[in-house]
Design an enzyme around this catalytic site. Sequence first.
Site, PDB file in Angstrom:
ATOM      1  N   GLY A 102       4.625   1.934   0.246  1.00  0.00           N
ATOM      2  CA  GLY A 102       3.001   1.785   0.671  1.00  0.00           C
ATOM      3  C   GLY A 102       2.805   0.187   0.652  1.00  0.00           C
ATOM      4  N   ASN A 182      -6.792   5.554  -5.589  1.00  0.00           N
ATOM      5  CA  ASN A 182      -5.716   6.117  -6.383  1.00  0.00           C
ATOM      6  C   ASN A 182      -6.284   6.151  -7.929  1.00  0.00           C
ATOM      7  OD1 ASN A 182      -5.647   3.132  -5.709  1.00  0.00           O
ATOM      8  ND2 ASN A 182      -4.266   2.967  -7.458  1.00  0.00           N
ATOM      9  N   GLN A 210      -2.820   7.802  -0.870  1.00  0.00           N
ATOM     10  CA  GLN A 210      -3.064   8.839  -1.624  1.00  0.00           C
ATOM     11  C   GLN A 210      -3.637  10.032  -0.767  1.00  0.00           C
ATOM     12  OE1 GLN A 210      -3.012   9.579  -4.829  1.00  0.00           O
ATOM     13  NE2 GLN A 210      -2.096   7.506  -5.332  1.00  0.00           N
ATOM     14  N   ALA A 231       6.417   7.930   0.747  1.00  0.00           N
ATOM     15  CA  ALA A 231       6.954   9.237   0.589  1.00  0.00           C
ATOM     16  C   ALA A 231       6.762   9.765  -0.841  1.00  0.00           C
ATOM     17  CB  ALA A 231       8.356   9.161   1.197  1.00  0.00           C
ATOM     18  N   HIS A 232       6.677   8.944  -1.860  1.00  0.00           N
ATOM     19  CA  HIS A 232       6.851   9.177  -3.009  1.00  0.00           C
ATOM     20  C   HIS A 232       5.608   9.819  -3.703  1.00  0.00           C
ATOM     21  CE1 HIS A 232       5.301   6.045  -5.801  1.00  0.00           C
ATOM     22  NE2 HIS A 232       5.533   5.341  -4.635  1.00  0.00           N
ATOM     23  N   THR A 268      18.811  -2.587   7.962  1.00  0.00           N
ATOM     24  CA  THR A 268      19.274  -1.152   8.229  1.00  0.00           C
ATOM     25  C   THR A 268      18.335  -0.067   7.834  1.00  0.00           C
ATOM     26  OG1 THR A 268      21.535  -2.126   8.532  1.00  0.00           O
ATOM     27  CG2 THR A 268      21.359   0.160   7.837  1.00  0.00           C
ATOM     28  N   CYS A 355       0.530   0.618 -12.091  1.00  0.00           N
ATOM     29  CA  CYS A 355       1.187  -0.851 -11.964  1.00  0.00           C
ATOM     30  C   CYS A 355       0.297  -1.687 -12.695  1.00  0.00           C
ATOM     31  CB  CYS A 355       0.963  -1.137 -10.439  1.00  0.00           C
ATOM     32  SG  CYS A 355      -0.479  -0.723  -9.716  1.00  0.00           S
TER      33      CYS A 355
HETATM   34  C1  LIG Z   1       1.089   3.965  -4.857  1.00  0.00           C
HETATM   35  C2  LIG Z   1      -0.093   3.382  -3.943  1.00  0.00           C
HETATM   36  C3  LIG Z   1       0.456   2.298  -3.350  1.00  0.00           C
HETATM   37  C4  LIG Z   1       1.915   1.758  -3.115  1.00  0.00           C
HETATM   38  O1  LIG Z   1       2.774   2.646  -2.582  1.00  0.00           O
HETATM   39  P1  LIG Z   1       4.394   2.145  -3.064  1.00  0.00           P
HETATM   40  O2  LIG Z   1       5.179   2.930  -2.244  1.00  0.00           O
HETATM   41  O3  LIG Z   1       4.316   2.408  -4.641  1.00  0.00           O
HETATM   42  O4  LIG Z   1       4.531   0.869  -2.852  1.00  0.00           O
HETATM   43  C5  LIG Z   1      -0.436   1.561  -2.111  1.00  0.00           C
HETATM   44  N1  LIG Z   1      -1.703   2.253  -2.079  1.00  0.00           N
HETATM   45  C6  LIG Z   1      -2.023   3.157  -2.923  1.00  0.00           C
HETATM   46  C7  LIG Z   1      -3.433   3.802  -2.848  1.00  0.00           C
HETATM   47  C8  LIG Z   1      -1.034   3.696  -3.819  1.00  0.00           C
HETATM   48  O5  LIG Z   1      -1.800   4.927  -4.628  1.00  0.00           O
END
Ligand SMILES: *Cc1c(COP(=O)(O)O)cnc(C)c1O
Length: 412
Positions: A102, A182, A210, A231-232, A268, A355
């Site tokens: 993200g 978030n 989110q 994805a996470h 890649t 973070c």
């Molecule tokens: C977690 C998050 C991101 C960052 O995504 P990552 O894959 O962890 O770099 C960006 N925007 C929001 C709103 C998030 O909650």
Amino acid sequence: MSTIWSRTSGRRSGGCKLDNGTAMMHAGLCSMNRIYLDHAATTPILPEVCKAMMPHLSDEYGNPSSLHAQGRRARETVEVARDIISVFIEANPGEIIFTGGGSESNNLAIKGTAFSLRGRGNHIITTAVEHHSVIESCRFLESLGFDVTYIGVDSAGMVDPDEVGRAITRKTILVSVIHGNNEIGTIQPVAEIARIARGYGVPVHTDAVQTFGHIPLSVDDLGIDLLSATAHKLYGPKGTGLLYIRSGTAIEPLIHGGGQETHFRAGTHNVAGITGFGRAVEMASGMMDEESERIARLRDSLIERILCNVGGVINGHEHRGLPGIISLTIPGIDADALVIALDRMGIACSSGAACMSSNFEPSHVLTAIGRSREEAKSTIRLSLGRDTNHGEIERASDALVAIVPKLRKFAP
Ligand SMILES: *Cc1c(COP(=O)(O)O)cnc(C)c1O
């Protein structure tokens, strides 16, 4: 917007049930399974996702850019994932660019647009409640001479679309607005903002990290040009994200090299990650509606228990909030101390966004909605997910009931 995200508890005066499970809970909690209430930071990987990824971490090691059989098979899996995801957000497969997450997608959307359209103007509009990857991209562009307007929000965290309209000038080249916040869960009126901005011919980006896979999402209904997801946050692997780039949108790549991802992102492909992302989206599309309703009910039940038995203030919008996020301010309590105490009792949650938990500064989102620095440092986030159940909600609220008075006693 459907009403399932409306909070049903929190404003009620009567009906509180007395909590008497505290002492029992205290004795037994440590031996029980841990409770994960930090889904906004990251989600567990679904077994189905793990299973789909495994072959690509062992025998299926081909490079999707290779012409031979192993390469073609790898390419095929990447394209299957792309197809699944494009159907999910009603885009064309060619409009989906896979990235490393993200944060990268947000960087590509903002800096890529700025570099591409700098001949047309140097003004970017965003909001005061964005993710750090958006804010820091904008700050970086300011250091290069771009002008950035940060639109404020009301006490529920909402952006006023008309204020975005009024901020647009002849030099505006991008509007970037987070979809679901978030920290406090507020869902922005992105479609309305996009309608106004695109009326002036200004492209619109939304950070949908989110909301993607949590609430229904269509790039045409939103009317945006760029959309970030990862994805996470939807039970897939870390380190794989996407940027939706509406066909015809001007974007300069940030990573130069091979011609992967139609030249928008060299490197890649993360075949295992992309495959897992596709499987996670497939799983989400089958259960999203039911799950968001179930999770919203659990959220409301936890909010009610907290307000009745612990006290405090819930941040965010009462009717336009993400189903799984609770932002709770308990004046006089140090949020970090509370997070650590809950962790000892087997409950994982967070103070502010993941973070920045090691950051001394109070959350910019909480200060943007009018919380004081002190209140911001007395705020925890409990975020629920697919593995959350009613028993966990009871145990979490019991733990808060047990620990908050103790922390209050020690508060300076
Ligand atoms: C977690 C998050 C991101 C960052 O995504 P990552 O894959 O962890 O770099 C960006 N925007 C929001 C709103 C998030 O909650």
